[in-house]
Design a protein around this motif. Structure first.
Motif, mmCIF file in Angstrom:
data_model
loop_
_atom_site.group_PDB
_atom_site.id
_atom_site.type_symbol
_atom_site.label_atom_id
_atom_site.label_comp_id
_atom_site.label_asym_id
_atom_site.label_seq_id
_atom_site.Cartn_x
_atom_site.Cartn_y
_atom_site.Cartn_z
ATOM 1 N N LYS A 1 -59.348 -18.081 21.727
ATOM 2 C CA LYS A 1 -59.823 -18.125 23.105
ATOM 3 C C LYS A 1 -58.843 -18.862 23.998
ATOM 4 C CE LYS A 1 -63.628 -19.541 25.963
ATOM 5 N NZ LYS A 1 -64.996 -20.001 26.063
ATOM 6 N N SER B 1 -55.862 -16.709 24.757
ATOM 7 C CA SER B 1 -55.979 -15.667 25.790
ATOM 8 C C SER B 1 -56.168 -16.279 27.165
ATOM 9 C CB SER B 1 -57.079 -14.665 25.450
ATOM 10 O OG SER B 1 -58.187 -15.285 24.929
ATOM 11 N N VAL B 2 -56.803 -17.450 27.223
ATOM 12 C CA VAL B 2 -56.904 -18.110 28.532
ATOM 13 C C VAL B 2 -55.512 -18.514 29.018
ATOM 14 C CG1 VAL B 2 -57.743 -20.162 29.691
ATOM 15 C CG2 VAL B 2 -59.257 -18.881 28.240
ATOM 16 N N GLU C 1 -63.592 -14.439 29.575
ATOM 17 C CA GLU C 1 -63.573 -15.412 28.484
ATOM 18 C C GLU C 1 -64.701 -16.430 28.647
ATOM 19 O OE1 GLU C 1 -61.713 -15.884 25.752
ATOM 20 O OE2 GLU C 1 -60.752 -13.943 26.060
#
Lengths: 147, 116, 501, 175
Positions: free
Chosen positions: A67, A70-71, C21
């Protein structure tokens, strides 16, 4: 993934800070020496890929997991775009070097590139993040599917 | 001339692999070989015998730089094309892995639900 | 202003996955993309008809990358923006049940950014980069459902697309090796001074193969029916309506007409490739049972018309008949606009049909006009205009191409065009008979799914299909189509615009 | 044995920071005219490196700051170079000899070293020395070594021949 033998783990422990620093160095001095954002980002991603391979997925989770990768990826590309748009606003053209080239430092010094180092760092983070995402999706495929 | 020949041989090897092989992974490797052939070709275009790296160093005259440096543009092009091919190959491998999960094989003759 | 065309979709494309996200917000993504495409449509309409160049980073043209806005690219911008807007409107309702919508809309925006880049850029390698941005996004979008068939179609598309890209890159390398420049305008100045023309010809051949793979000309078409029928419906509409035109025909003609000044035999090759695609694509479409596959083969056939128009323009230019050449080029460009309108209408319509009946097999469905009169009517308009029935737009562009062929003395081409029109009419009559006129057949899964969100985009495109015929009125033609055709025909004007000679 | 990666101790961060900064300064050498930009950038990079990777660093960072250990480390470099040279000549002799007097095989040796770092250094030293190569390591302190001229398959005897000369120095460096 349980990781590899103690030798690989120990060597990873020894060298990983230097790999990370070297990757950032390559990205940071991209306007002075061969290299730049892409090779630097590849090296940074390689550091985290090495840790993942040596220690397994669990160990790397608090440091740089899927995560956060990808951030990082998205944020870095947005900041690259922001640099371009700032050039558009202040410099009169998209991606113009709105911080005058060679302004803070003399030529051939670290701070002489105008906005180039910032863009290189953004590219480095972008490449590092996306390469790690690619690695994570391919190598940890089973683990992600099972979750 | 040798440059062109070399790149073409490599390119032909890759193309052969893409056209003639039945294994997904071998097809992907063919694509990679083709990309590397083109990259090598681009680099060789910008090569100059006894040239130097195109970095302007402190105290170097521009005319001297022009006379000795290699053409940096193909190198910039190649790193861009490497980045692009990285994306393409990553996507290819990901799809191949997914296909393997569905069919249990990498043989394209057995993965043929759709007709061209 | 011009970089905003690339920067806005790029920013949205990176922002949406970032937001996803943290929180899944389906409608927020859809509305953002709708606003984005609306903004871009407004921008492209404001910029329409303007001739300007933009120097990226402030470097002057032969050194730096520059964006060029001329008659053709401003028309292409409007086409991309229009179809993207309608598709985004359609996707807002249609895609709402899917997962991972942040990634879907992100990839959609990236694809848009790539297409705008290809339409605007004046640099060959930059064009390749944007082309890959658009192509990679579309590879991922084709396999978005992640079913076995979608993945297989995506893989096939990916392999063919990657081979095409490598051919293009090799062509660019060869061009750079012999000409020593990457700027299209600069190439057109230098290309005649090169002593050894054989490498220019080789790179031209590589470009034709590479862009031919992207545009699915007939020997290279095998990926298109799978990819376009497996993609989610809005993406099918984007792929068939815009992507293959921008990535294939537009980019190819930009390089060949404006950059390489049409090397020998190129227009003839283009013409015959166009004629072959047109004829064979139509013949294969005749035997299809799946609605989306039929539409995909029909796309190959219709792309043939566009290529044929442009190729004939090239032939007449080399024969020294500028008036006929302009007419043929206008025919090609006009057909490009028209095909974008009605093919995306038909693909969106096929998505609606799939929603109603739960299948796309033509033999299992029928009587759609009784189930949903509005979407039935729009579908009828789409099929009528693609088969070239007089009041609709498809008729006019085909007429222009036929007239150009006859006026220029290419009678066999005119014959093939007319015959293919008859084939097109035949297979769309089959669609008419099965889909619209028959009894209500098959199970109707859920009538309520045909909501305004589905048929309003169809209505917009149907109105476009009727209205676009007006483009050929002499007054409007002079503003819209003629500058586009002249941008291809008058290569020196382009050079003058870019290099400021 | 391994601690949670998410909460590196301050001492570990300081250790990684110091070592990384030292290496950075060695490689860029910004002191001829003092280049503050490079030094500050190096500090920032080392800080990032320390915060991100501090959790992976050595388990007892205080030991890493003891100068005596670095003195023995320097000695070890020279000693290792000497042993490598001798072993090189030995292997060259065996290869060039007309009879090729080799007797290859894998032997099991035992090490008294306890810490992971010391075991790793030992294994790498054995690999670096021509003629011997570490194949695997087990948790109980056994190493499996491929040896070009196996003189004894007994654990004790082999240990004395292969490991003995490294062990006493490594113990001073790492334990």
């Amino acid at each position: 993934m349980t990781g590899m033998s103690p030798i690989v783990k120990t060597v990873t422990r020894w060298v990983s800070p230097f790999i990370l620093a070297f990757g950032i160095y390559i990205a940071l001095t991209g306007h002075l020496t061969p290299g730049g954002g892409f090779p630097g980002g590849v090296i940074v991603a390689g550091c985290f890929i090495l840790i993942t391979l040596a220690y397994g997925k669990e160990r790397v989770e608090g440091i740089f997991d899927l995560k956060s990768a990808s951030v990082t990826d998205s944020l870095a590309s947005l900041s690259f775009l922001c640099m371009g748009l700032l050039g558009y606003v202040f410099g009169g053209g998209f991606l113009n070097n709105f911080i005058q080239s060679g302004f803070p430092g003399k030529a051939f010094e670290l701070l002489s590139g105008g906005n180039m180092p910032i863009i290189n760092i953004a590219i480095g983070f972008k490449v590092g993040g996306s390469l790690f995402v690619v690695f994570a999706y391919l190598a940890l495929f089973r683990a992600i599917e099972e979750e | 001339m040798l440059t062109y020949l070399l790149a073409f041989i490599l390119f032909a090897v890759g193309l052969y692999s893409v056209i003639n092989k039945r294994n997904l992974i071998k097809i992907i490797m063919g694509i990679i070989i083709m990309e590397h052939a083109v990259n090598a070709f681009l680099i060789l275009i910008g090569y100059r015998l006894s040239g130097e790296a195109p970095i302007l160093e402190e105290g170097m005259a521009i005319s001297e730089f022009v006379n000795t440096a290699m053409d940096p543009l193909p190198q910039a092009l190649v790193i861009t094309s490497i980045v692009i091919s990285l994306g393409v190959v990553a996507l290819m491998v990901a799809i191949a892995v997914r296909l393997y999960q569905h069919y249990g094989t990498f043989d394209i003759t057995e993965i043929r639900k759709l007709r061209g | 202003m011009l970089p905003l065309f690339v920067a806005i979709p790029l920013g949205v494309g990176f922002l949406l996955p970032l937001i996803e996200e943290f929180r899944e917000r389906t409608q927020f993504f859809a509305v953002t993309v709708l606003l984005e495409t609306g903004l871009l449509l407004a921008l492209s309409l404001v910029k329409f008809g303007e001739e300007s160049i933009y120097r990226l980073g402030g470097w002057r043209p032969p050194i730096g990358i520059n964006y060029v806005l001329d008659g053709l690219s401003s028309l292409i911008l409007v086409v991309i923006s229009g179809i993207a807007f309608v598709t985004a409107l359609f996707a807002m309702t249609y895609m709402s049940k899917y997962e991972n919508l942040g990634k879907f809309y992100g990839l959609f925006s990236l694809m848009l950014a790539g297409m705008y880049g290809v339409a605007l850029t004046g640099d060959v390698f930059n064009m390749y980069v944007y082309l890959e941005v658009a192509a990679i996004s579309s590879y991922a979008l084709v396999g978005f459902n992640r079913g076995p068939e979608e993945l297989e179609a995506s893989f096939k598309y990916l392999i063919m697309g990657a081979v095409g890209s490598i051919f293009i890159l090799l062509g660019i390398a060869m061009l750079y090796g012999s000409v020593g420049s990457l700027n299209i305008a600069d190439i057109s100045v230098r290309v005649s001074e090169v002593s050894d023309q054989s490498f220019i010809l080789l790179s031209t051949a590589l470009f034709i193969v590479g862009f031919g793979l992207k545009a699915a000309f007939i020997p290279f078409h095998s990926w298109l029916p799978d990819a376009h029928s497996s993609a989610p419906t809005p993406i099918s509409a984007m792929l068939s309506g815009v992507l293959i035109k921008v990535l294939g025909v537009y980019a190819l003609s930009r390089i060949l007409f404006n950059g390489l000044n049409l090397p020998n035999l190129t227009p003839e090759i283009l013409t015959w490739i166009g004629a072959g695609s047109m004829f064979i694509g139509g013949m294969i479409a005749l035997g299809q049972k799946d609605l989306k596959r039929l539409l995909a083969y029909s796309s190959i056939s219709q792309m043939g018309y566009i290529t044929l128009g442009l190729g004939m323009g090239g032939i007449f230019m080399s024969q020294g008949k500028p008036a006929v050449a302009t007419l043929a080029l206008i025919g090609g460009v006009f057909h490009l606009v028209n095909h974008a309108a009605y093919k995306s209408l038909l693909f969106l319509f096929s998505g609606g049909v799939e929603r109603i009946f739960g299948t796309r097999d033509l033999s299992q469905i029928g009587g759609i006009t009784r189930v949903s009169p509005v979407s039935g009517a729009t579908g009828t308009i789409g099929t009528l205009s693609i088969s070239g029935i007089p009041p609709f737009n498809g008729f006019w562009s085909k007429l222009v191409i036929v007239i150009a062929a006859i006026w220029g003395g290419l009678y066999p081409i005119a014959g093939i065009v007319l015959f293919t029109s008859a084939i097109t009419l035949a297979y769309y009559l089959k669609v008419q008979r099965e889909l619209f006129l028959g009894e209500v057949a098959g199970e109707i899964t859920d009538k309520g799914k045909i909501s305004p969100g589905i048929y309003v985009p169809l209505l917009i495109l149907a109105v476009c299909c009727i209205g676009l015929g007006l483009l050929y009125l002499p007054e409007i033609r002079g503003i819209v189509l003629k500058p586009a055709a002249l941008a291809l025909q008058e290569g020196s004007e382009y050079t003058k615009l870019v290099l400021g000679l | 044995m391994e601690e949670a990666a998410s909460k590196p101790k301050i001492s570990k961060i300081v250790f990684v920071f110091t070592v990384t900064l030292a290496v950075w300064l060695l490689f860029t050498w910004p002191f001829a005219p003092v280049n503050w930009a490079m030094i500050i950038a190096g500090s920032l990079v080392s800080l990032v490196s320390g915060i991100v990777l501090g959790g992976l660093a050595t388990l007892h960072p205080v030991k890493g700051l003891n100068p005596v250990r670095y003195f023995w480390g320097g000695c070890y470099v020279f000693a290792l170079a000497w042993w490598v040279m001798v072993a090189n000549l030995d292997v060259a002799f065996r290869v060039l000899h007309p009879d090729v007097p080799i007797n290859p095989g894998i032997v099991k040796v035992k090490t008294e070293l306890k810490s992971e770092s010391a075991k790793t250094a030992l294994a790498n030293s054995i690999t670096l020395t021509p003629g011997t190569m570490t194949v695997d390591i087990s948790d109980e302190g056994y190493l499996y070594v491929h040896w070009i001229n196996v003189s004894s398959t007994e654990v004790e005897e082999a240990t004395r021949e292969v490991v003995g000369r490294f062990e006493w120095l490594l113990r001073r460096i790492f334990e």
